[in-house]
Design a protein around this motif. Structure first.
Motif, PDB file in Angstrom:
ATOM      1  N   SER A 469       0.860  -1.188   0.000  1.00  0.00           N
ATOM      2  CA  SER A 469       0.000   0.000   0.000  1.00  0.00           C
ATOM      3  C   SER A 469       0.898   1.240   0.000  1.00  0.00           C
ATOM      4  O   SER A 469       1.540   1.546   1.006  1.00  0.00           O
ATOM      5  CB  SER A 469      -0.915   0.005   1.222  1.00  0.00           C
ATOM      6  OG  SER A 469      -1.767  -1.123   1.207  1.00  0.00           O
ATOM      7  N   VAL A 471       1.798   5.253  -0.313  1.00  0.00           N
ATOM      8  CA  VAL A 471       1.281   6.611  -0.110  1.00  0.00           C
ATOM      9  C   VAL A 471       2.366   7.612  -0.493  1.00  0.00           C
ATOM     10  O   VAL A 471       3.535   7.255  -0.637  1.00  0.00           O
ATOM     11  CB  VAL A 471       0.830   6.828   1.347  1.00  0.00           C
ATOM     12  CG1 VAL A 471      -0.350   5.949   1.689  1.00  0.00           C
ATOM     13  CG2 VAL A 471       1.981   6.610   2.314  1.00  0.00           C
ATOM     14  N   GLU A 504      -7.755   1.918   3.262  1.00  0.00           N
ATOM     15  CA  GLU A 504      -8.590   1.730   2.075  1.00  0.00           C
ATOM     16  C   GLU A 504      -8.323   2.874   1.109  1.00  0.00           C
ATOM     17  O   GLU A 504      -8.307   4.045   1.498  1.00  0.00           O
ATOM     18  CB  GLU A 504     -10.065   1.714   2.471  1.00  0.00           C
ATOM     19  CG  GLU A 504     -11.005   1.540   1.280  1.00  0.00           C
ATOM     20  CD  GLU A 504     -12.468   1.638   1.699  1.00  0.00           C
ATOM     21  OE1 GLU A 504     -13.342   1.437   0.838  1.00  0.00           O
ATOM     22  OE2 GLU A 504     -12.725   1.937   2.893  1.00  0.00           O
ATOM     23  N   ARG A 505      -8.119   2.541  -0.155  1.00  0.00           N
ATOM     24  CA  ARG A 505      -7.862   3.558  -1.161  1.00  0.00           C
ATOM     25  C   ARG A 505      -9.187   4.075  -1.722  1.00  0.00           C
ATOM     26  O   ARG A 505     -10.015   3.302  -2.202  1.00  0.00           O
ATOM     27  CB  ARG A 505      -6.998   2.991  -2.290  1.00  0.00           C
ATOM     28  CG  ARG A 505      -6.665   4.004  -3.362  1.00  0.00           C
ATOM     29  CD  ARG A 505      -5.589   3.503  -4.284  1.00  0.00           C
ATOM     30  NE  ARG A 505      -5.309   4.447  -5.346  1.00  0.00           N
ATOM     31  CZ  ARG A 505      -4.255   4.408  -6.140  1.00  0.00           C
ATOM     32  NH1 ARG A 505      -3.373   3.430  -5.979  1.00  0.00           N
ATOM     33  NH2 ARG A 505      -4.081   5.301  -7.080  1.00  0.00           N
ATOM     34  N   LYS A 509      -6.718   8.768  -2.722  1.00  0.00           N
ATOM     35  CA  LYS A 509      -6.180   8.932  -1.376  1.00  0.00           C
ATOM     36  C   LYS A 509      -6.323   7.630  -0.606  1.00  0.00           C
ATOM     37  O   LYS A 509      -7.214   6.814  -0.882  1.00  0.00           O
ATOM     38  CB  LYS A 509      -6.899  10.061  -0.627  1.00  0.00           C
ATOM     39  CG  LYS A 509      -6.569  11.452  -1.148  1.00  0.00           C
ATOM     40  CD  LYS A 509      -7.167  12.525  -0.261  1.00  0.00           C
ATOM     41  CE  LYS A 509      -6.783  13.911  -0.755  1.00  0.00           C
ATOM     42  NZ  LYS A 509      -7.321  14.991   0.116  1.00  0.00           N
ATOM     43  N   MET A 510      -5.426   7.451   0.359  1.00  0.00           N
ATOM     44  CA  MET A 510      -5.485   6.297   1.237  1.00  0.00           C
ATOM     45  C   MET A 510      -6.096   6.742   2.563  1.00  0.00           C
ATOM     46  O   MET A 510      -5.602   7.660   3.222  1.00  0.00           O
ATOM     47  CB  MET A 510      -4.074   5.733   1.476  1.00  0.00           C
ATOM     48  CG  MET A 510      -4.070   4.353   2.083  1.00  0.00           C
ATOM     49  SD  MET A 510      -4.576   3.079   0.897  1.00  0.00           S
ATOM     50  CE  MET A 510      -3.154   3.037  -0.181  1.00  0.00           C
ATOM     51  N   SER A 580      -6.562  10.822   6.054  1.00  0.00           N
ATOM     52  CA  SER A 580      -6.335  10.531   4.635  1.00  0.00           C
ATOM     53  C   SER A 580      -4.959  11.030   4.232  1.00  0.00           C
ATOM     54  O   SER A 580      -4.467  12.040   4.761  1.00  0.00           O
ATOM     55  CB  SER A 580      -7.409  11.192   3.773  1.00  0.00           C
ATOM     56  OG  SER A 580      -7.402  12.596   3.930  1.00  0.00           O
ATOM     57  N   THR A 583      -2.084   9.301  -2.501  1.00  0.00           N
ATOM     58  CA  THR A 583      -1.301   8.245  -3.135  1.00  0.00           C
ATOM     59  C   THR A 583      -0.388   8.884  -4.170  1.00  0.00           C
ATOM     60  O   THR A 583      -0.616  10.019  -4.589  1.00  0.00           O
ATOM     61  CB  THR A 583      -2.223   7.216  -3.815  1.00  0.00           C
ATOM     62  OG1 THR A 583      -3.089   7.911  -4.710  1.00  0.00           O
ATOM     63  CG2 THR A 583      -3.072   6.494  -2.773  1.00  0.00           C
TER      64      THR A 583
END
Length: 598
Positions: A469, A471, A504-505, A509-510, A580, A583
């Motif tokens: 994941s 970012v 969660e994307r 944004k993650m 948030s 990404t």
């Protein structure tokens, strides 16, 4: 010597007077009324100049030639005069191309008929010489087109006189003198012509041209004594040539007199056709300016004259304009564009605000250092106390405690080094250097830092964040946010609880969530939890220090990275803190499996 020579000299003097007036009008040609007045004087000069030579001519051919010279100006005099009256009485808007074209139909017909009279004799039925005065004078028998010309001229004269008389009745005492001179001066050519044509008094010569001598006297008096035709606006003489700012001139009745080119760029729709109109008609869309105009002399700084959000700022200076005798003759509105100066001041204020923020940031950073280092040092202290107790019991192995102490000391040293490196990069302010980071690795590093503390409280920390994941954030800021949120979750979770991390994307944004099974956030703290001024601290489940500057710093760091932070909590059931983080852009979207370690 025949008296015609004296009359010729007098007419030449009248011609010179008319030419002087034409020159003065040319110098003030930026005013529409000056143009019409100057053309009127020029038309009159053709009449007087031609007649001066006509009465000294000795042949019929010479007389016909000078009659043609006179008629260069005669047919158009009345049209030019009525246009000037419309401008003088504040009806400039009526003077447009269509009206002028209609007014010129009869004059064009008149000059054509005069120049072609020998073909049809509709203008003059006959042209002969009369020697009754001892010198040749022309004897004219008028035709029907001549009657049309005279009737048309006097209709225009009657209309113009009625307009000026109406203006006279409505004007104040100061303006009445000006208007009276205008009316008297206008009666010169028309009155003398009326006497000559009526035959009430025997006149062997045409006295109409001498009416211009009469008019010239009154017009000169009005211009230089009362500034009657607004031909000499003193403010324009002083500032128009070198002024870059907007200048707008009004008379004492707040009627627009003149303006420069800069004013057209500021007041939308400002046009020469507005000259002579009242200010309230011209500046309807600019109530701020209209208020200053009516108010009189005043000075205002940094005023927006329109209601638009991006409107420029102006210094407004409304002053009186006096003549050489220090008598007020009008008003001058000066607009200086100070938009850049206002923006510079705002920028300086913004810089000052930023300096204050940087100073406050420095203070907060000392707090966050203490906040992040306190917990590891507390663990080291507890381990030392435990070692002291164990050392009192001989024969037991202390290898496990020594390993934990060594690992914790190493983690603390790494944390301090990382914070110091980050602080060095923040000397210029709250800047950040985003890079692609593996979120699962960053979470793992901070879980390890809190492992001993969580084990001591019997709390299990679990990460459900998928491997890989990625970012896009400042490395140290992201570490600080996660460390603070995990630390707070530990503080307010009872022994045996669970802390769970998820990600969660969503739309580039993650969304990271830290879920705990703790005591939750009380209702009285809900609205003030992320406030910078919040300074109340609460004790954790084991007496730990509670909420302080950590959460306000989390909010600030998350926003600097382009994200948001919020929470959802139910008292006695637990809390979930969300934040948030962007990404990576496509250009930097790559696997960063080792980023975030250390």
């Amino acid at each position: 010597m025949n008296y015609n020579l004296y009359l010729s000299a007098l007419l030449m003097a009248a011609t010179c007077c008319s030419m002087v007036m034409t020159y003065l009008s040319w110098k003030r040609r930026e005013l529409p009324i000056a143009i019409s007045y100057g053309l009127g004087m020029l038309a009159g000069s053709f009449y007087t100049f031609g007649y001066a030579f006509e009465i000294v001519s000795t042949t019929l051919d010479h007389i016909r030639f000078w009659l043609r010279v006179e008629y260069i100006g005669i047919p158009f005099g009345s049209v030019i005069w009525i246009i000037m009256v419309l401008q003088y009485t504040g009806r400039q808007s009526l003077v447009h191309r269509r009206l002028i074209t209609l007014l010129l139909i009869i004059p064009t017909l008149t000059i054509t008929a005069h120049y072609t009279n020998e073909w049809h004799h509709w203008y003059y039925k006959s042209v002969t010489l009369n020697w009754s005065e001892g010198f040749p004078l022309v004897s004219l028998v008028k035709g029907p087109l001549y009657v049309v010309h005279v009737a048309y001229s006097y209709i225009l004269f009657a209309l113009g006189t009625a307009l000026m008389f109406q203006m006279y009745l409505r004007a104040n005492s100061r303006m009445k003198k000006q208007i009276a001179l205008m009316i008297i001066g206008s009666w010169g050519p028309y009155g003398f012509t009326l006497v000559y044509l009526s035959g009430v008094i025997y006149m062997p010569i045409d006295i109409s041209p001498f009416g211009f001598v009469f008019s010239g006297f009154f017009y000169l008096w009005g211009i230089y004594q009362f500034n009657m035709l607004r031909l000499a606006p003193l403010a324009l003489q002083k500032v128009f040539e070198s002024m870059q700012d907007a200048v707008i001139i009004f008379d004492l009745d707040n009627n627009l007199t003149s303006f420069n080119q800069s004013a057209k760029g500021i007041v939308e729709g400002l046009h020469k056709k507005h000259i002579g109109l009242p200010a309230f008609q011209v500046f309807t869309r600019y109530p701020t300016l209209l208020e200053r105009i009516i108010q009189g002399p005043t000075v205002d700084s940094k005023i927006q004259i329109s209601g638009q959000a991006d409107a420029k700022f102006y210094n407004i200076h409304m002053s009186a304009v006096n003549d050489t005798n220090q008598k007020p003759v009008g008003k001058m509105l000066l607009l200086s564009d100070v938009t850049e100066m206002v923006r510079s001041e705002k920028k300086l204020l913004e810089n000052s605000r930023q300096l204050k923020e940087l100073n406050a940031f420095k203070d907060r950073m000392f707090n966050v250092v203490a906040h992040d280092i306190r917990d590891p040092l507390a663990v080291l202290t507890n381990l030392m106390e435990l070692m002291e107790e164990e050392l009192q019991t001989c024969g037991e192995s202390h290898e496990e405690i020594l390993q934990e102490m060594g690992q914790q000391i190493q983690n603390t040293f790494t944390l301090v080094e990382s914070l110091l490196d980050w602080f060095r990069g923040q000397r210029e302010g709250m800047v950040f250097h985003p890079v692609a980071l593996n979120l699962s690795n960053v979470v793992e590093v901070n879980m390890n830092l809190l492992q001993i503390r969580s084990a001591r409280k019997g709390i299990r920390i679990r990460s459900d964040i998928p491997l890989g994941s990625i970012v896009y954030a400042d490395k140290e800021m992201l570490h600080l946010v996660l460390r603070n949120l995990l630390s707070n979750a530990l503080k307010f979770t009872e022994s045996g609880g669970i802390i769970q991390l998820q990600a969660e994307r969503v739309e580039g944004k993650m969304i990271v969530s830290i879920i705990d099974t703790g005591e939750g956030v009380s209702a009285d703290l809900t609205d003030s939890l992320f406030q910078e001024a919040y300074s109340i601290t609460s004790e954790g489940t084991d007496g730990e220090r509670g909420f302080g500057l950590g959460l306000t710093l989390c909010r600030e760091f998350v926003r600097l990275n382009g994200g948001e932070i919020w929470f959802d909590s139910t008292p006695a059931q637990g809390s979930t803190f969300f934040f948030s983080i962007p990404t990576p852009p496509k250009a930097t979207h790559f696997m960063a499996s080792t980023e975030g370690r250390g």
